[in-house]
Every structure is written in structure tokens, then in C-alpha cells.
Design a protein around this motif. Structure first.
Motif, mmCIF file in Angstrom:
data_model
loop_
_atom_site.group_PDB
_atom_site.id
_atom_site.type_symbol
_atom_site.label_atom_id
_atom_site.label_comp_id
_atom_site.label_asym_id
_atom_site.label_seq_id
_atom_site.Cartn_x
_atom_site.Cartn_y
_atom_site.Cartn_z
ATOM 1 N N GLY A 36 25.265 -47.248 -5.718
ATOM 2 C CA GLY A 36 25.054 -48.680 -5.518
ATOM 3 C C GLY A 36 25.737 -49.151 -4.253
ATOM 4 N N LEU A 37 25.976 -50.435 -4.216
ATOM 5 C CA LEU A 37 26.606 -51.057 -3.063
ATOM 6 C C LEU A 37 28.112 -51.140 -3.286
ATOM 7 N N ALA A 38 28.875 -50.724 -2.294
ATOM 8 C CA ALA A 38 30.328 -50.774 -2.385
ATOM 9 C C ALA A 38 30.891 -51.414 -1.130
ATOM 10 N N GLN A 39 32.045 -52.007 -1.286
ATOM 11 C CA GLN A 39 32.703 -52.642 -0.139
ATOM 12 C C GLN A 39 33.514 -51.634 0.643
ATOM 13 N N LEU A 40 33.654 -51.913 1.904
ATOM 14 C CA LEU A 40 34.493 -51.087 2.763
ATOM 15 C C LEU A 40 35.900 -51.022 2.162
ATOM 16 N N GLY A 41 36.407 -49.810 2.022
ATOM 17 C CA GLY A 41 37.724 -49.622 1.427
ATOM 18 C C GLY A 41 37.727 -49.589 -0.080
ATOM 19 N N GLY A 42 36.586 -49.814 -0.681
ATOM 20 C CA GLY A 42 36.478 -49.851 -2.129
ATOM 21 C C GLY A 42 36.285 -48.489 -2.758
ATOM 22 N N SER A 43 35.967 -48.519 -4.042
ATOM 23 C CA SER A 43 35.803 -47.292 -4.810
ATOM 24 C C SER A 43 34.494 -47.296 -5.567
ATOM 25 N N LEU A 44 34.055 -46.114 -5.897
ATOM 26 C CA LEU A 44 32.827 -45.948 -6.670
ATOM 27 C C LEU A 44 32.918 -44.617 -7.390
ATOM 28 N N ARG A 45 32.348 -44.552 -8.591
ATOM 29 C CA ARG A 45 32.368 -43.305 -9.358
ATOM 30 C C ARG A 45 30.953 -42.890 -9.693
ATOM 31 N N LEU A 46 30.607 -41.694 -9.291
ATOM 32 C CA LEU A 46 29.314 -41.130 -9.606
ATOM 33 C C LEU A 46 29.445 -40.154 -10.759
ATOM 34 N N SER A 47 28.365 -40.056 -11.545
ATOM 35 C CA SER A 47 28.310 -39.111 -12.656
ATOM 36 C C SER A 47 27.097 -38.225 -12.506
ATOM 37 N N CYS A 48 27.201 -37.045 -13.063
ATOM 38 C CA CYS A 48 26.078 -36.107 -13.039
ATOM 39 C C CYS A 48 26.087 -35.289 -14.309
ATOM 40 N N THR A 49 24.927 -35.178 -14.910
ATOM 41 C CA THR A 49 24.771 -34.339 -16.100
ATOM 42 C C THR A 49 23.687 -33.314 -15.861
ATOM 43 N N ALA A 50 23.961 -32.083 -16.223
ATOM 44 C CA ALA A 50 22.982 -31.007 -16.130
ATOM 45 C C ALA A 50 22.554 -30.657 -17.551
ATOM 46 N N SER A 51 21.481 -31.291 -17.994
ATOM 47 C CA SER A 51 20.972 -31.043 -19.338
ATOM 48 C C SER A 51 20.272 -29.704 -19.398
#
Length: 125
Positions: free
Chosen positions: A10-25
């Protein structure tokens, strides 16, 4: 049938944080690996991190060391990418991959077995 799916972009601010997830079904190769890649506009795909499933060892590319952290849920073949201190240069499509081989030294370049569709991360001021 293995299906890899990323989420959390998604959209994040400069200096900010984001968490991605991944599932391998459907992925059951305990001796394999899962990895994060990204592709910035106009550039080649770049490896970010790779988790060797049997040992839990994680390899990082120098470009993200200290800012990005990868973790896993061993039993469910799920990995996460915690991104902090985001920079505009982190804007990219982020992909997750699962492979029947452990990371080794060639994970960034070899053709990995299963890929997700990607999740877009956009960093803006």
C-alpha cells in the motif's frame, strides 16, 4: 498445487513502516526456502531476503540490511517482511517466492519454483 500470495502492500509515508505477509499454500518442502524480492520501476528484480526453511537461517541483501527484517511461521510456510525507515527508493512491486531448494548462494539469481503475483508498495513524502 502450490499457491503463493502476498499481502500488506500500500501507500506508506517517507520514514514510515509497513509489514508484508506471504503464504505458500500447498508448499511442503521443509528443506526448501522462501524469499522476498522487489522490482522497482524500470529496474531488474532484486532479491531482498531468503529464509532456509530447515535451519531458519535468513540471508539479506546489503541494500536493506538494518531496515528490513524477515521472519517466518515455520509450520504454516508463512513469511513476513517488516520494513522500517522507508525511502522513496523502496517504492516497488514486492514479490514472494517459494523454492524446493535451500537458499544457498544463488537464491538471488536462480529460477525459483513458485511466485506470487506481487504487492505494490509506494512510499511518498
Amino acid at each position: 498445487q502450490v499457491q503463493v500470495a502476498e499481502s500488506g502492500g500500500g501507500l506508506a509515508q517517507l520514514g514510515g513502516s509497513l509489514r508484508l505477509s506471504c503464504t505458500a499454500s500447498g508448499f511442503t518442502y521443509v528443506g526448501g526456502s522462501m524469499a522476498w524480492f522487489r522490482q522497482r520501476p524500470g529496474q531488474e528484480r532484486e532479491g531482498i531476503s531468503c529464509v532456509s526453511w530447515a535451519t531458519g537461517a535468513i540471508a539479506y541483501s546489503d541494500s536493506v540490511k538494518g531496515r528490513f527484517t524477515t521472519s517466518r511461521e515455520k509450520e504454516t510456510f508463512r513469511i513476513y517482511l517488516q520494513m522500517t525507515g522507508l525511502e522513496e527508493d523502496d517504492t516497488a512491486m514486492y514479490y514472494c517466492a517459494a523454492d524446493r531448494l535451500t537458499c544457498g548462494n544463488g537464491w538471488r539469481k536462480r529460477a525459483l519454483d513458485y511466485w506470487g503475483q506481487g504487492t505494490q508498495v509506494t512510499v511518498s513524502a
